[in-house]
Design an enzyme around this catalytic site. Sequence first.
Site, mmCIF file in Angstrom:
data_model
loop_
_atom_site.group_PDB
_atom_site.id
_atom_site.type_symbol
_atom_site.label_atom_id
_atom_site.label_comp_id
_atom_site.label_asym_id
_atom_site.label_seq_id
_atom_site.Cartn_x
_atom_site.Cartn_y
_atom_site.Cartn_z
ATOM 1 N N ASN A 104 0.726 -1.269 -0.203
ATOM 2 C CA ASN A 104 -0.056 -0.028 -0.139
ATOM 3 C C ASN A 104 0.981 1.308 0.055
ATOM 4 O OD1 ASN A 104 -2.074 -1.638 0.158
ATOM 5 N ND2 ASN A 104 -2.399 -1.448 2.206
ATOM 6 N N HIS A 139 5.910 -0.715 -2.574
ATOM 7 C CA HIS A 139 5.589 0.150 -3.686
ATOM 8 C C HIS A 139 5.974 1.609 -3.350
ATOM 9 C CE1 HIS A 139 3.152 -3.597 -5.374
ATOM 10 N NE2 HIS A 139 4.129 -3.528 -5.646
ATOM 11 N N CYS A 142 13.439 13.789 -5.275
ATOM 12 C CA CYS A 142 14.018 14.413 -6.626
ATOM 13 C C CYS A 142 14.638 13.459 -7.665
ATOM 14 C CB CYS A 142 15.246 15.336 -6.044
ATOM 15 S SG CYS A 142 16.222 16.091 -7.643
ATOM 16 N N CYS A 191 18.709 14.442 -7.586
ATOM 17 C CA CYS A 191 19.611 14.066 -6.372
ATOM 18 C C CYS A 191 19.284 12.950 -5.567
ATOM 19 C CB CYS A 191 19.881 15.420 -5.437
ATOM 20 S SG CYS A 191 18.206 15.938 -4.814
ATOM 21 N N CYS A 249 18.648 20.943 -5.241
ATOM 22 C CA CYS A 249 19.348 21.272 -6.275
ATOM 23 C C CYS A 249 19.366 22.425 -6.746
ATOM 24 C CB CYS A 249 18.443 20.500 -7.231
ATOM 25 S SG CYS A 249 18.770 18.459 -7.301
#
Length: 403
Positions: free
Chosen positions: A204, A234, A242, A245, A267
Amino acid sequence: MDFHDDDTSSLSELSSVLSPIPSRSPTPPSDMYPSPPPTQQSSVGGTPSPEEKKRESLDDNEPPPAKRRRTDTDKPRTTQFLDLDSELDSASRKEQLEKLLKVLHKKRKIVVVAGAGISVAAGIPDFRSSTGLFSTLKSEHNLKGSGKHLFDASVYKDDVSTSTFHEMVRKMSTQTKAAHPTEFHHLLATLAHEGRLLRLYSQNVDGLDTRLEPLKTEVPLPRKGPWPRTIQLHGGLDMMVCSKCHRPRDFEKDLFDGPIPPACKECAETDRVRTDHAGKRSHGIGRMRPRMVLYNEHNPDDEAIGSVTQADLRKRPDALIVVGTTLKVPGVKRIVREMAKTVRGRRDGVSVWINSDPEPTGKEFDSCWDLIVKGRSDEVAKWAAMRHWDDKNSPDREVTDEE
């Protein structure tokens, strides 16, 4: 909430190959070593004859007789069925219910593989039913195909699908944040709090399980132990990551509005320092996305999931509970098959299937279950009647067989 669980498509194969753990050798019976035949004695005052002495001398130089190995096979295991929606007044029904409750109250190394079914009681919709997400998303967004396509990595290929995907995850995030863990979530947390839950493998993404302290996880999943109690197969909607990075952050739904994924702040700051102060060329800025695994993309935790699964198999769990899932994802099916084989390789091991829907069919599941329970997970939690892990008014104690 587990969108992967309702489709035969493979996400990832949970990279590591799961090797079966050899079953423990059966305990030798008490009569393994045969008793020697009675010695023939001389009729004269009990003194052995010269021939008997010679025979004894020869016997002293011979090697001991080989141990007789057990040749009989164990009794074949059978599968019992329990329907929680039927009357439980028959002796067989009571026996099956008692077997289920003994697993929950007595087993010490329990592995649970859970799917979307354990969150339905919290108001989180499923995916395949007439009122599930795949149907409602199709009508809400006028999709040509099933709403399943919004959970595919291809949503980032064009602005329209990306905007629709962002709208969907904002709505899902709002829904999951407003929901509360179910009674079955609390049952799992109690097992973890008592040290009897070896691992929860959760399909889940709603985060209702990891919201409870005993079921906390780590993001990203460490490649070497010790591992958290809950393994998210999952990913989850409570984090974003990101694309450049790979730093995870708490999910902020308001950032996902429109077709352009939000920029990564870390970033952006790194790139600003690089270009403005160091006078170097920009290396680009990454974009944020929900940290949940979509169809047709790699799971960044694959290697770690393979490692923790192998470690759990080596610990030889004494119970497996597969609940609220239809087992459609190949990698998850393989975990269940290997766990069931190891658990049923123990003389005291019990493998349990719990779902309102029928158990999966096929040769691969022929020898997986000791007990198949038809019913909702919260109904199981009601029968178990276990205290909540954080209930300070209820003493920590063993539940007796009579209870």
